[in-house]
Design a protein around this motif. Structure first.
Motif, PDB file in Angstrom:
ATOM      1  N   GLY A  57       0.829  -1.207   0.000  1.00 23.35           N
ATOM      2  CA  GLY A  57       0.000   0.000   0.000  1.00 23.35           C
ATOM      3  C   GLY A  57       0.859   1.251   0.000  1.00 23.35           C
ATOM      4  N   MET A  58       1.904   1.275   0.817  1.00 27.00           N
ATOM      5  CA  MET A  58       2.812   2.423   0.857  1.00 27.00           C
ATOM      6  C   MET A  58       3.525   2.598  -0.478  1.00 27.00           C
ATOM      7  SD  MET A  58       4.356   1.740   4.663  1.00 27.00           S
ATOM      8  CE  MET A  58       5.740   2.859   4.429  1.00 27.00           C
ATOM      9  N   TYR A  59       3.992   1.499  -1.039  1.00 38.76           N
ATOM     10  CA  TYR A  59       4.753   1.580  -2.284  1.00 38.76           C
ATOM     11  C   TYR A  59       3.904   2.136  -3.424  1.00 38.76           C
ATOM     12  CZ  TYR A  59       7.337   0.061  -6.424  1.00 38.76           C
ATOM     13  OH  TYR A  59       7.982   0.028  -7.637  1.00 38.76           O
ATOM     14  N   PHE A  60       2.692   1.623  -3.582  1.00 36.05           N
ATOM     15  CA  PHE A  60       1.857   2.038  -4.710  1.00 36.05           C
ATOM     16  C   PHE A  60       1.097   3.336  -4.440  1.00 36.05           C
ATOM     17  CE2 PHE A  60       2.256  -2.532  -5.790  1.00 36.05           C
ATOM     18  CZ  PHE A  60       2.665  -2.398  -7.103  1.00 36.05           C
ATOM     19  N   LEU A  61       0.932   3.722  -3.162  1.00 34.85           N
ATOM     20  CA  LEU A  61       0.148   4.918  -2.837  1.00 34.85           C
ATOM     21  C   LEU A  61       1.008   6.164  -2.729  1.00 34.85           C
ATOM     22  CD1 LEU A  61      -2.536   6.257  -1.994  1.00 34.85           C
ATOM     23  CD2 LEU A  61      -2.031   5.566   0.359  1.00 34.85           C
ATOM     24  N   ALA A 176       2.863  -2.672 -13.278  1.00 32.27           N
ATOM     25  CA  ALA A 176       2.478  -1.695 -12.257  1.00 32.27           C
ATOM     26  C   ALA A 176       3.657  -1.390 -11.340  1.00 32.27           C
ATOM     27  CB  ALA A 176       1.291  -2.221 -11.446  1.00 32.27           C
ATOM     28  N   THR A 177       4.446  -2.420 -11.047  1.00 31.27           N
ATOM     29  CA  THR A 177       5.636  -2.234 -10.214  1.00 31.27           C
ATOM     30  C   THR A 177       6.654  -1.344 -10.911  1.00 31.27           C
ATOM     31  OG1 THR A 177       5.317  -4.412  -9.202  1.00 31.27           O
ATOM     32  CG2 THR A 177       7.499  -3.419  -9.006  1.00 31.27           C
ATOM     33  N   GLY A 178       6.910  -1.616 -12.195  1.00 29.73           N
ATOM     34  CA  GLY A 178       7.876  -0.813 -12.947  1.00 29.73           C
ATOM     35  C   GLY A 178       7.439   0.629 -13.099  1.00 29.73           C
ATOM     36  N   LEU A 179       6.162   0.853 -13.413  1.00 32.29           N
ATOM     37  CA  LEU A 179       5.650   2.209 -13.547  1.00 32.29           C
ATOM     38  C   LEU A 179       5.745   2.970 -12.229  1.00 32.29           C
ATOM     39  CD1 LEU A 179       2.481   1.596 -15.757  1.00 32.29           C
ATOM     40  CD2 LEU A 179       4.488   2.940 -16.409  1.00 32.29           C
ATOM     41  N   THR A 180       5.407   2.294 -11.142  1.00 34.94           N
ATOM     42  CA  THR A 180       5.443   2.954  -9.840  1.00 34.94           C
ATOM     43  C   THR A 180       6.870   3.320  -9.450  1.00 34.94           C
ATOM     44  OG1 THR A 180       3.483   1.736  -9.127  1.00 34.94           O
ATOM     45  CG2 THR A 180       4.831   2.719  -7.401  1.00 34.94           C
ATOM     46  N   TYR A 184       8.664   7.444  -8.992  1.00 33.10           N
ATOM     47  CA  TYR A 184       9.348   8.168  -7.918  1.00 33.10           C
ATOM     48  C   TYR A 184      10.455   9.071  -8.475  1.00 33.10           C
ATOM     49  CZ  TYR A 184       6.973   5.480  -4.310  1.00 33.10           C
ATOM     50  OH  TYR A 184       6.017   4.948  -3.475  1.00 33.10           O
ATOM     51  N   PHE A 185      10.802   8.917  -9.759  1.00 34.95           N
ATOM     52  CA  PHE A 185      11.820   9.743 -10.389  1.00 34.95           C
ATOM     53  C   PHE A 185      11.230  10.639 -11.480  1.00 34.95           C
ATOM     54  CE2 PHE A 185      13.789   5.976  -8.695  1.00 34.95           C
ATOM     55  CZ  PHE A 185      14.984   6.421  -8.156  1.00 34.95           C
ATOM     56  N   TYR A 186      10.063  10.260 -11.987  1.00 35.95           N
ATOM     57  CA  TYR A 186       9.393  10.955 -13.082  1.00 35.95           C
ATOM     58  C   TYR A 186       7.951  11.094 -12.617  1.00 35.95           C
ATOM     59  CZ  TYR A 186       8.197  11.584 -18.136  1.00 35.95           C
ATOM     60  OH  TYR A 186       7.784  12.041 -19.363  1.00 35.95           O
ATOM     61  N   PRO A 187       7.450  12.317 -12.356  1.00 39.11           N
ATOM     62  CA  PRO A 187       6.104  12.476 -11.771  1.00 39.11           C
ATOM     63  C   PRO A 187       5.096  11.507 -12.366  1.00 39.11           C
ATOM     64  CG  PRO A 187       7.091  14.618 -12.092  1.00 39.11           C
ATOM     65  CD  PRO A 187       8.053  13.619 -12.695  1.00 39.11           C
ATOM     66  N   ILE A 188       4.472  10.727 -11.503  1.00 45.16           N
ATOM     67  CA  ILE A 188       3.680   9.577 -11.943  1.00 45.16           C
ATOM     68  C   ILE A 188       2.534   9.963 -12.865  1.00 45.16           C
ATOM     69  CG2 ILE A 188       2.198   9.654  -9.898  1.00 45.16           C
ATOM     70  CD1 ILE A 188       3.442   6.477 -11.707  1.00 45.16           C
ATOM     71  N   ARG A 189       1.883  11.090 -12.605  1.00 43.13           N
ATOM     72  CA  ARG A 189       0.756  11.490 -13.459  1.00 43.13           C
ATOM     73  C   ARG A 189       1.234  11.820 -14.870  1.00 43.13           C
ATOM     74  NH1 ARG A 189      -0.184  12.994  -8.335  1.00 43.13           N
ATOM     75  NH2 ARG A 189      -2.283  12.665  -7.458  1.00 43.13           N
ATOM     76  N   GLU A 190       2.370  12.497 -14.956  1.00 42.43           N
ATOM     77  CA  GLU A 190       2.939  12.784 -16.273  1.00 42.43           C
ATOM     78  C   GLU A 190       3.454  11.506 -16.925  1.00 42.43           C
ATOM     79  OE1 GLU A 190       5.907  15.789 -15.953  1.00 42.43           O
ATOM     80  OE2 GLU A 190       4.725  17.021 -14.573  1.00 42.43           O
ATOM     81  N   LEU A 191       4.042  10.623 -16.124  1.00 43.60           N
ATOM     82  CA  LEU A 191       4.606   9.386 -16.664  1.00 43.60           C
ATOM     83  C   LEU A 191       3.526   8.526 -17.306  1.00 43.60           C
ATOM     84  CD1 LEU A 191       6.969   7.371 -16.962  1.00 43.60           C
ATOM     85  CD2 LEU A 191       6.341   6.477 -14.709  1.00 43.60           C
ATOM     86  N   TYR A 205      10.984   4.606 -21.004  1.00 44.82           N
ATOM     87  CA  TYR A 205      10.549   3.292 -21.501  1.00 44.82           C
ATOM     88  C   TYR A 205      11.545   2.204 -21.095  1.00 44.82           C
ATOM     89  CZ  TYR A 205       6.936   5.443 -24.395  1.00 44.82           C
ATOM     90  OH  TYR A 205       5.818   6.112 -24.809  1.00 44.82           O
ATOM     91  N   PHE A 206      12.834   2.533 -21.156  1.00 42.70           N
ATOM     92  CA  PHE A 206      13.843   1.536 -20.804  1.00 42.70           C
ATOM     93  C   PHE A 206      13.695   1.097 -19.354  1.00 42.70           C
ATOM     94  CE2 PHE A 206      17.931   0.682 -18.749  1.00 42.70           C
ATOM     95  CZ  PHE A 206      18.355  -0.424 -19.470  1.00 42.70           C
ATOM     96  N   TRP A 207      13.596   2.054 -18.423  1.00 37.17           N
ATOM     97  CA  TRP A 207      13.554   1.694 -17.013  1.00 37.17           C
ATOM     98  C   TRP A 207      12.230   1.051 -16.617  1.00 37.17           C
ATOM     99  CZ3 TRP A 207      17.815   0.855 -14.805  1.00 37.17           C
ATOM    100  CH2 TRP A 207      18.940   1.616 -15.079  1.00 37.17           C
ATOM    101  N   VAL A 208      11.138   1.501 -17.192  1.00 41.73           N
ATOM    102  CA  VAL A 208       9.860   0.816 -16.934  1.00 41.73           C
ATOM    103  C   VAL A 208       9.944  -0.627 -17.422  1.00 41.73           C
ATOM    104  CG1 VAL A 208       7.416   0.700 -17.563  1.00 41.73           C
ATOM    105  CG2 VAL A 208       8.434   2.893 -16.931  1.00 41.73           C
ATOM    106  N   GLY A 209      10.489  -0.824 -18.617  1.00 36.75           N
ATOM    107  CA  GLY A 209      10.640  -2.185 -19.144  1.00 36.75           C
ATOM    108  C   GLY A 209      11.599  -3.015 -18.313  1.00 36.75           C
TER     109      GLY A 209
END
Length: 477
Positions: A57-61, A176-180, A184-191, A205-209
């Motif tokens: 919950g903490m990680y994804f919230l 979902a884990t990769g995006l989250t 933390y480095f790229y504002p999630i709403r913009e990401l 894209y590289f780091w999410v993948g």
């Protein structure tokens, strides 16, 4: 198959025909055998479910939360700013990161000396994600026996459908884990918007993948292999263990000799211990070990074997605790000591580092000022006949709001600033301001004089900065 190499005493002078026992052949490089973990419910499993829910919950919230318009946690690498819980840190604060890492290390050492690998069993990310993937596998493919049967069954549409659903859910969680994580480095709403509209940069894209694939492989395929062969903690934990460390252990004094029996039979009457040799402790172990073989580095302290054994003991009307958290001394009938020199040492260093980091953060100023004297020219005379020195004033605003600073200088009679004295510094900005200071020649007491620069912000909470510098002039007459 045993992982130990069998050793037999052989007398070279004896008749070889008398050595009737044949040595077993053990393949030290055998391929991995898939572990089918049986689902179990119990006290320690409920504790893990709570810790898993809180951590996930903490990680994804937290990545979605904001405070005063800033993300609650945001590591802005291009701007070299790190926003944590309403505070902004900069590369100059790197020593705080070092202190926090030392706290984590000694916290792990301190807990390990007391309770073994509880970190691995309840809070390690590898354990958390592995249990999530195992839960998905259980819901899609069925219980342990059904999964074994499914893997042995020939390919069919039903088998393909179940496998496809399982891997699709695994990939969804991994994505979902990769995006989250990248959030933390790229504002999630913009990401999220940029990723799915194909407007994100290549590194996003590289780091999410990368983290999607890493999560999918580690939690879905490698699982216990990460704990056994990739994690260094499994190797150096023995340095922190001693006979007083509380770990998951089987009580051989009570359980041996093992053997099956009827529920109505009393162990003492049939010459057996309390262990009925049901194998439940092995079937629920995520690393596939038999806890009855004693302490093993593969054990992650998850206590699933305790829940499984307690359930069997309850059905047999035997006391619980055949497998339990205990110490080597307690198993031998000795007294265990919770506090010993090792725990005092780790605890003292841990408390010292926590206190130092808290004090540093509590006394951390919201802004800094540095003054660098121009070394290109020692001094010059202006049209008024006054002596001039050039400086670069650097003001770093580490607060969360913009600040307006008023500059002043003192230390010599009639000293003044000729350039701008009022500057606006945005949140997180490190402003460099060329500044010229002059003074009448008669005010100089020496060729090298001490002066002090001041910067004061009156907006919101008043910030007052002061730093010392030198003013160089001709030799006084």
């Amino acid at each position: 198959m045993s992982k130990e190499i069998p050793v037999h005493q052989v007398d070279p002078n004896s008749d070889p025909s008398n050595n009737k026992k044949k040595s077993e052949t053990v393949d030290l490089y055998e391929s991995r055998q898939k572990i089918y973990v049986k689902e179990i419910k119990g006290f320690f499993q409920r504790i893990r479910n709570v810790s898993l829910t809180l951590l996930m919950g903490m990680y994804f919230l937290f990545v979605w939360l904001t405070l005063d318009g800033q993300p609650l946690i945001h590591f802005d690498l291009p701007a070299r700013e790190f926003h944590l819980y309403g505070m902004t840190f900069f590369p100059k604060d790197f020593f705080l990161l070092s202190g926090m890492l030392i706290i984590c290390a000694f916290g792990l050492f301190f807990i390990t000396t007391l309770f073994g690998r509880v970190w691995c069993g309840y809070t390690c990310p590898q354990t958390v994600w592995t249990f999530i993937f195992m839960w998905i596998e259980e819901k899609v493919e069925g219980n342990r026996n059904k999964r074994i049967k499914l893997d042995k069954a020939p390919n069919s549409s039903a088998k393909l459908a179940k496998k496809s659903i399982k891997h699709a859910l695994w990939l969804f969680v991994a994505l979902a884990t990769g995006l989250t994580f990248v959030g933390y480095f790229y504002p999630i709403r913009e990401l999220i918007a940029d990723i799915f509209t194909l407007n994100a940069n290549g590194w996003a894209y590289f780091w999410v993948g990368f983290f999607t694939v890493a999560t999918y492989l580690n939690a879905g395929w490698l699982r216990e292999q990460v704990c056994l062969y990739m994690c260094p903690y499994a190797r150096f934990q023995s340095v922190m263990f001693d006979p007083n460390t509380r770990i998951v252990s089987y009580d051989p004094n009570r359980g041996e000799p093992r053997g099956s029996r009827k529920k109505s039979a009393k162990p003492s009457e049939i010459g057996l211990g309390d262990c009925i040799d049901c194998g439940q402790c092995v079937q629920v172990c995520p690393t596939g070990i038999d806890i009855r073989d004693g302490l093993q580095y593969e054990c992650i302290g998850c206590a699933l074997c305790i829940d499984a054994c307690d359930e069997v003991m309850e059905k047999m009307d035997y006391p619980k605790g055949l497998i339990r958290y205990t110490t080597e001394n307690e198993l031998e009938g000795k007294t265990s000591k919770l506090l010993r020199p090792r725990t005092f040492g780790y605890g003292a260093v841990l408390a010292l580092m926590i206190g130092a980091v808290i004090f540093t953060i509590a006394t951390r100023v919201p802004a800094k000022m540095d003054v660098l004297r121009d070394r290109g020219a020692l001094f010059s005379f202006n049209g008024e006949g006054r002596v001039e020195n050039s400086y670069t004033v650097k003001i770093q605003n580490m607060s969360e709001v913009p600040q307006t600073f008023t500059l002043s200088v003192e230390g010599l009679d009639d000293i003044r600033i000729l350039t701008t004295t009022t500057v606006n510094v945005s949140s997180g900005e490190n402003l460099s301001l060329p500044t010229v200071v002059d003074v009448p020649p008669e005010s100089l007491e020496d060729t090298n004089n001490e002066i002090r620069f001041h910067a004061e912000s009156g907006g919101g909470e008043a910030i007052r900065l002061e730093t010392e510098s030198r003013f160089v002039g001709p030799r006084p007459r």
